[in-house]
Design an enzyme around this catalytic site. Structure first.
Site, mmCIF file in Angstrom:
data_model
loop_
_atom_site.group_PDB
_atom_site.id
_atom_site.type_symbol
_atom_site.label_atom_id
_atom_site.label_comp_id
_atom_site.label_asym_id
_atom_site.label_seq_id
_atom_site.Cartn_x
_atom_site.Cartn_y
_atom_site.Cartn_z
ATOM 1 N N LYS A 9 0.858 -0.933 -0.096
ATOM 2 C CA LYS A 9 0.000 0.009 0.147
ATOM 3 C C LYS A 9 0.659 1.336 0.096
ATOM 4 O O LYS A 9 2.200 1.070 0.281
ATOM 5 C CB LYS A 9 -0.969 0.122 1.313
ATOM 6 N N TYR A 49 -12.245 -1.799 -3.410
ATOM 7 C CA TYR A 49 -12.676 -1.949 -2.049
ATOM 8 C C TYR A 49 -14.245 -1.917 -1.760
ATOM 9 O O TYR A 49 -14.768 -1.240 -0.964
ATOM 10 C CB TYR A 49 -12.117 -1.109 -1.081
ATOM 11 N N PHE A 57 -15.001 4.366 7.129
ATOM 12 C CA PHE A 57 -13.800 4.506 6.700
ATOM 13 C C PHE A 57 -13.492 4.512 5.099
ATOM 14 O O PHE A 57 -12.607 4.694 4.627
ATOM 15 C CB PHE A 57 -12.739 3.573 7.576
ATOM 16 N N ARG A 85 -2.120 -14.362 4.509
ATOM 17 C CA ARG A 85 -2.744 -13.748 5.550
ATOM 18 C C ARG A 85 -2.130 -13.678 6.806
ATOM 19 O O ARG A 85 -1.991 -12.790 7.653
ATOM 20 C CB ARG A 85 -4.338 -14.073 5.803
ATOM 21 N N THR A 91 -5.445 -6.731 10.775
ATOM 22 C CA THR A 91 -5.614 -5.460 10.172
ATOM 23 C C THR A 91 -5.242 -4.193 11.048
ATOM 24 O O THR A 91 -4.593 -3.316 10.601
ATOM 25 C CB THR A 91 -7.154 -5.338 10.111
ATOM 26 N N ARG A 102 2.623 -6.543 9.375
ATOM 27 C CA ARG A 102 1.837 -5.183 9.699
ATOM 28 C C ARG A 102 2.529 -4.862 11.292
ATOM 29 O O ARG A 102 2.457 -3.701 11.667
ATOM 30 C CB ARG A 102 0.301 -5.503 9.826
ATOM 31 N N ASN A 112 -1.997 0.402 6.783
ATOM 32 C CA ASN A 112 -1.335 -0.758 7.611
ATOM 33 C C ASN A 112 -0.591 -1.799 6.488
ATOM 34 O O ASN A 112 -0.454 -2.762 6.620
ATOM 35 C CB ASN A 112 -2.664 -1.881 8.168
ATOM 36 N N HIS A 115 -2.345 -5.260 1.734
ATOM 37 C CA HIS A 115 -3.332 -5.835 1.389
ATOM 38 C C HIS A 115 -3.221 -7.367 0.989
ATOM 39 O O HIS A 115 -2.187 -7.731 0.277
ATOM 40 C CB HIS A 115 -4.267 -5.062 0.259
ATOM 41 N N GLU A 126 -9.756 -10.570 -7.653
ATOM 42 C CA GLU A 126 -8.878 -9.649 -7.379
ATOM 43 C C GLU A 126 -7.625 -9.723 -8.516
ATOM 44 O O GLU A 126 -7.306 -8.724 -9.045
ATOM 45 C CB GLU A 126 -8.130 -9.584 -6.070
HETATM 46 P P1 ATP Z 1 -7.219 -5.631 3.492
HETATM 47 O O1 ATP Z 1 -8.616 -6.125 2.646
HETATM 48 O O2 ATP Z 1 -6.591 -4.320 2.839
HETATM 49 O O3 ATP Z 1 -6.037 -6.780 3.092
HETATM 50 P P2 ATP Z 1 -8.052 -6.469 5.927
HETATM 51 O O4 ATP Z 1 -8.797 -7.776 5.059
HETATM 52 O O5 ATP Z 1 -7.196 -6.891 6.847
HETATM 53 O O6 ATP Z 1 -7.187 -5.607 4.929
HETATM 54 P P3 ATP Z 1 -10.592 -5.393 5.891
HETATM 55 O O7 ATP Z 1 -11.448 -5.425 7.029
HETATM 56 O O8 ATP Z 1 -10.880 -6.011 4.570
HETATM 57 O O9 ATP Z 1 -9.180 -5.607 6.683
HETATM 58 O O10 ATP Z 1 -10.413 -3.455 5.647
HETATM 59 C C1 ATP Z 1 -10.022 -3.080 4.344
HETATM 60 C C2 ATP Z 1 -8.811 -2.123 4.717
HETATM 61 O O11 ATP Z 1 -9.691 -0.877 5.142
HETATM 62 C C3 ATP Z 1 -7.938 -2.334 5.821
HETATM 63 O O12 ATP Z 1 -6.595 -2.939 5.410
HETATM 64 C C4 ATP Z 1 -7.384 -0.849 6.150
HETATM 65 O O13 ATP Z 1 -6.641 -0.334 5.376
HETATM 66 C C5 ATP Z 1 -8.958 -0.106 6.249
HETATM 67 N N1 ATP Z 1 -9.738 -0.051 7.260
HETATM 68 C C6 ATP Z 1 -10.333 -1.133 7.962
HETATM 69 N N2 ATP Z 1 -10.881 -0.795 9.190
HETATM 70 C C7 ATP Z 1 -10.591 0.442 8.997
HETATM 71 C C8 ATP Z 1 -10.673 1.543 10.296
HETATM 72 N N3 ATP Z 1 -11.379 1.432 11.247
HETATM 73 N N4 ATP Z 1 -10.231 2.953 10.117
HETATM 74 C C9 ATP Z 1 -9.415 3.122 8.956
HETATM 75 N N5 ATP Z 1 -9.177 2.188 7.845
HETATM 76 C C10 ATP Z 1 -9.603 0.986 7.948
HETATM 77 MG MG MG Z 2 -9.831 -7.264 3.346
#
Ligand code: ATP
Ligand code: MG
Length: 137
Positions: A9, A49, A57, A85, A91, A102, A112, A115, A126
């Site tokens: 990212k 997304y 968010f 993962r 996350t 992370r 973070n 992805h 994807e």
């Molecule tokens: P990713 O999909 O990016 O691999 P993830 O699967 O661990 O991450 P998701 O729940 O899919 O987490 O959320 C997607 C992304 O949205 C997160 O990686 C983060 O960058 C952002 N995100 C999630 N929760 C929050 C939050 N509470 N505040 C700000 N950003 C958030």
């Molecule tokens: Mg995700």
């Protein structure tokens, strides 16, 4: 062999961590099968997304994803989705296990650093969103 999609990212790009993160991924036996460097358009970040569209968010997430270029990779390993993962960590970096990407590099829940696809089905979607068949080795 299974595949998953990785995005390094903008927060990691900005801090010149791309090489280090790719090295960590390769050292864990995840093989890079395709790789590209892209500055996502707003539309691409929104579409990618889209499942989070209703989340508070979402706009912050989209702005973050277009703030710098990203590196996008297809990774291959047995159980690639789960393996990557596990390497990514939680996350929220405050909850990420020591040694994960992370835990090492993420700044916050939003920034973070990486992805990873969360299921085999989403990995396939994807991967085909970003890569044509001839770009995958
Ligand atoms: P990713 O999909 O990016 O691999 P993830 O699967 O661990 O991450 P998701 O729940 O899919 O987490 O959320 C997607 C992304 O949205 C997160 O990686 C983060 O960058 C952002 N995100 C999630 N929760 C929050 C939050 N509470 N505040 C700000 N950003 C958030
Ligand atoms: Mg995700």
């Amino acid at each position: 062999m299974k595949h998953t999609l990785c995005i390094i990212k903008p927060d990691a790009t900005r801090r010149a961590l791309t090489g280090e993160i790719l090295a960590l991924i390769e050292s864990q036996g995840l093989k890079i099968k395709a790789l590209k460097w892209l500055h996502l358009s707003r539309k691409e970040a929104q579409d990618f997304y889209i499942v989070h569209k209703e989340r508070p968010f979402y706009s912050e997430l989209v702005e973050m994803m277009i703030s710098h270029p990203v590196t996008i990779a297809v990774l291959e390993a047995p159980g690639a989705v789960e393996k990557y993962r596990n390497l990514m960590g939680a996350t929220n970096p405050a909850q990420a296990t020591a040694g994960t990407i992370r835990a090492k590099y993420a700044i916050s829940m939003g920034e973070n650093s990486v992805h990873g696809s969360d299921s085999l089905e989403n990995a396939q979607k994807e991967i085909s969103y970003f890569f044509s068949q001839r770009e995958i080795f």
